[in-house]
Write a protein that holds these residues in place. Sequence first.
Motif, PDB file in Angstrom:
ATOM      1  N   SER A  88      18.613  79.637 -61.855  1.00 51.76           N
ATOM      2  CA  SER A  88      20.018  79.280 -61.801  1.00 51.76           C
ATOM      3  C   SER A  88      20.433  79.379 -60.337  1.00 51.76           C
ATOM      4  O   SER A  88      20.398  80.456 -59.752  1.00 51.76           O
ATOM      5  CB  SER A  88      20.816  80.245 -62.680  1.00 51.76           C
ATOM      6  OG  SER A  88      22.160  79.849 -62.675  1.00 51.76           O
ATOM      7  N   ILE A  89      20.761  78.230 -59.741  1.00 53.37           N
ATOM      8  CA  ILE A  89      21.083  78.200 -58.312  1.00 53.37           C
ATOM      9  C   ILE A  89      22.443  77.540 -58.147  1.00 53.37           C
ATOM     10  O   ILE A  89      22.652  76.411 -58.602  1.00 53.37           O
ATOM     11  CB  ILE A  89      19.997  77.437 -57.512  1.00 53.37           C
ATOM     12  CG1 ILE A  89      18.656  78.191 -57.597  1.00 53.37           C
ATOM     13  CG2 ILE A  89      20.425  77.243 -56.061  1.00 53.37           C
ATOM     14  CD1 ILE A  89      17.522  77.534 -56.827  1.00 53.37           C
ATOM     15  N   ALA A  90      23.363  78.276 -57.510  1.00 56.47           N
ATOM     16  CA  ALA A  90      24.727  77.780 -57.282  1.00 56.47           C
ATOM     17  C   ALA A  90      25.346  77.260 -58.579  1.00 56.47           C
ATOM     18  O   ALA A  90      26.042  76.241 -58.585  1.00 56.47           O
ATOM     19  CB  ALA A  90      24.721  76.699 -56.188  1.00 56.47           C
ATOM     20  N   GLY A  91      25.070  77.943 -59.660  1.00 60.15           N
ATOM     21  CA  GLY A  91      25.663  77.576 -60.940  1.00 60.15           C
ATOM     22  C   GLY A  91      24.969  76.431 -61.654  1.00 60.15           C
ATOM     23  O   GLY A  91      25.428  75.995 -62.707  1.00 60.15           O
ATOM     24  N   LEU A  92      23.862  75.938 -61.076  1.00 56.25           N
ATOM     25  CA  LEU A  92      23.128  74.835 -61.705  1.00 56.25           C
ATOM     26  C   LEU A  92      21.824  75.358 -62.299  1.00 56.25           C
ATOM     27  O   LEU A  92      21.144  76.185 -61.690  1.00 56.25           O
ATOM     28  CB  LEU A  92      22.814  73.746 -60.657  1.00 56.25           C
ATOM     29  CG  LEU A  92      23.999  73.135 -59.912  1.00 56.25           C
ATOM     30  CD1 LEU A  92      23.513  72.194 -58.833  1.00 56.25           C
ATOM     31  CD2 LEU A  92      24.912  72.408 -60.896  1.00 56.25           C
ATOM     32  N   GLU A  93      21.504  74.873 -63.488  1.00 58.03           N
ATOM     33  CA  GLU A  93      20.238  75.267 -64.125  1.00 58.03           C
ATOM     34  C   GLU A  93      19.152  74.301 -63.678  1.00 58.03           C
ATOM     35  O   GLU A  93      19.204  73.101 -63.972  1.00 58.03           O
ATOM     36  CB  GLU A  93      20.379  75.231 -65.656  1.00 58.03           C
ATOM     37  CG  GLU A  93      21.453  76.157 -66.206  1.00 58.03           C
ATOM     38  CD  GLU A  93      21.263  77.596 -65.742  1.00 58.03           C
ATOM     39  OE1 GLU A  93      20.112  78.090 -65.775  1.00 58.03           O
ATOM     40  OE2 GLU A  93      22.263  78.215 -65.310  1.00 58.03           O
ATOM     41  N   LEU A  94      18.154  74.838 -62.954  1.00 55.50           N
ATOM     42  CA  LEU A  94      17.127  73.981 -62.361  1.00 55.50           C
ATOM     43  C   LEU A  94      15.736  74.414 -62.785  1.00 55.50           C
ATOM     44  O   LEU A  94      15.504  75.587 -63.081  1.00 55.50           O
ATOM     45  CB  LEU A  94      17.188  74.075 -60.825  1.00 55.50           C
ATOM     46  CG  LEU A  94      18.511  73.822 -60.125  1.00 55.50           C
ATOM     47  CD1 LEU A  94      18.350  74.015 -58.623  1.00 55.50           C
ATOM     48  CD2 LEU A  94      19.013  72.421 -60.427  1.00 55.50           C
ATOM     49  N   ILE A  95      14.818  73.458 -62.796  1.00 51.26           N
ATOM     50  CA  ILE A  95      13.392  73.799 -62.785  1.00 51.26           C
ATOM     51  C   ILE A  95      12.926  73.547 -61.357  1.00 51.26           C
ATOM     52  O   ILE A  95      12.972  72.414 -60.866  1.00 51.26           O
ATOM     53  CB  ILE A  95      12.586  72.953 -63.784  1.00 51.26           C
ATOM     54  CG1 ILE A  95      13.060  73.212 -65.219  1.00 51.26           C
ATOM     55  CG2 ILE A  95      11.097  73.272 -63.654  1.00 51.26           C
ATOM     56  CD1 ILE A  95      12.441  72.265 -66.244  1.00 51.26           C
ATOM     57  N   VAL A  96      12.539  74.628 -60.678  1.00 53.52           N
ATOM     58  CA  VAL A  96      12.129  74.543 -59.276  1.00 53.52           C
ATOM     59  C   VAL A  96      10.601  74.607 -59.216  1.00 53.52           C
ATOM     60  O   VAL A  96      10.009  75.588 -59.670  1.00 53.52           O
ATOM     61  CB  VAL A  96      12.735  75.715 -58.467  1.00 53.52           C
ATOM     62  CG1 VAL A  96      12.286  75.643 -57.012  1.00 53.52           C
ATOM     63  CG2 VAL A  96      14.251  75.710 -58.567  1.00 53.52           C
ATOM     64  N   SER A  97       9.989  73.554 -58.695  1.00 53.47           N
ATOM     65  CA  SER A  97       8.526  73.528 -58.569  1.00 53.47           C
ATOM     66  C   SER A  97       8.178  73.381 -57.093  1.00 53.47           C
ATOM     67  O   SER A  97       8.752  72.540 -56.407  1.00 53.47           O
ATOM     68  CB  SER A  97       7.931  72.336 -59.321  1.00 53.47           C
ATOM     69  OG  SER A  97       8.350  72.334 -60.673  1.00 53.47           O
ATOM     70  N   ALA A  98       7.246  74.195 -56.627  1.00 58.82           N
ATOM     71  CA  ALA A  98       6.822  74.095 -55.220  1.00 58.82           C
ATOM     72  C   ALA A  98       5.727  73.029 -55.130  1.00 58.82           C
ATOM     73  O   ALA A  98       4.560  73.310 -54.865  1.00 58.82           O
ATOM     74  CB  ALA A  98       6.338  75.434 -54.706  1.00 58.82           C
TER      75      ALA A  98
END
Lengths: 364, 132
Positions: free
Chosen positions: A177-187
Amino acid sequence: MSELSRTPLFEIHRRLGARLVPFAGWEMPIQYSSILDEHAAVRERAGLFDVSHMGQIFFEGPDAVAAVDRLVSCDVASLGVGRARYGLLLNDAGGCVDDVIATRLGERELFLCVNASNIDKDRDWILHHATGDVRIEDRSPTTALLALQGPASARILTRFAGTELALPKRFGAARMSIAGLELIVSATGYTGSPGFELACASTDAERLFEGLLAAGAPEGILPVGLGARDTLRLEAGMALYGHELDDTTTPFEAGLERYVKDLARDFVGVEALRRIAGETPRRRLVGFELVERGIARADYEIVHEGSIVGRVTSGAPSPTLGKSIGLGYVPPALSAVGQALGIRIRGKDVAAQVVALPFLKPGR
Amino acid sequence: MSDEQIPSELRYTKDDEWVRVEGDEVVVGVTDFAQSQLGDIVFVELPAVGATTEAGAPFGTIESVKAVSDLFAPISGEILAVNEALTDKPELVNESCYGTGWLIRLRPSDRGQLAALLDAEAYRKSTESRAS
């Protein structure tokens, strides 16, 4: 021709002055300012791409890991939670249905990121071949995907979050959860530079894109179109489906053996691979650079001693290396590094030589 | 979007070349609209001095990062000079398409062909219908 699809960021691209072109059925930005400037931004600072045309197919259930392991060429059974791996979907002849990234999000949840041009084909193929207790859902229509690429990516993502983040390491992935947004973060990425791919709900795409551009402004971030995406991936020696790969290309021809697991395992296409594994492939993908002036382009002929021996699959001037580079298929006997070849450019054979891949060594 | 420069003293073709008459000779280049549409120019291939051009026929190629385009001769003639600076600095076409980014210098074989070229206003209209 049917109407082109638009991503949730279409209006932003237009506002940013992007040149929009048809690509895989989508109306996509090919460049905003200059392909060379956008390319340099990714190598030196950061660039932000809208790759929402790509597809995401989710697998959930007790047999999710086993099901995906049977569908893709790479080893998914040993993939830890929060890890991603590149692999291929193979047909019964051992040809590439698609190249994908498989990501394990949880004990019983995975997703495949697939090429835009192949979403429908992949979904049908997956539904046909999937086994076990697993629920399969194509979330491409409701998912946006942004790629933040370049050495400043982690700093920009942290500034956007407004707080320190435990970001995934290379080929790691997490729900965040980044800045209120639900994300899937992949490097992960398709540039050969470090960075992240960020999946979000289509409805959050504008906030994420504009927020990252703002957070990246002090770092000199640029929005980057498909033009620079192509020169970046080519320098990194990465295959592009439809160019280096298609339904008739085997992993052995394409130099992708390392993304194929033990042939004793059971997965779709393995019988064909077992049959051909011991044979010399009839062609092999090589990287080449021109040693005379000119630019090689897709579909140009590759020649050797006056005879046509193959075809260029991708070619471009390399902005980072200042050389003209390309990929193409040649007979295995002509595939060794240092082999002299010619590229037929408008009727003239321009000297080239086979070089090691990737063109751009990691860490550059 | 038509903020590209179209100098009024030049003549133009629908293929986006410009022609400047200098006494018995003409200088040819690509227009601002063309260089802007092409994007970063990375390679220019021009004919040898002494070769001849034929109006409407290709005389060379210009390549951006993404694409190859033919250069079409605005008029027939003999090539007196080519812009050698473009070998090492093709980006001059982007930076100064009407100046240091010129392409070839010709001696026209039929000066009557000059009358068939577009003036700036007619050329502007032809770009407006194509502007992206």
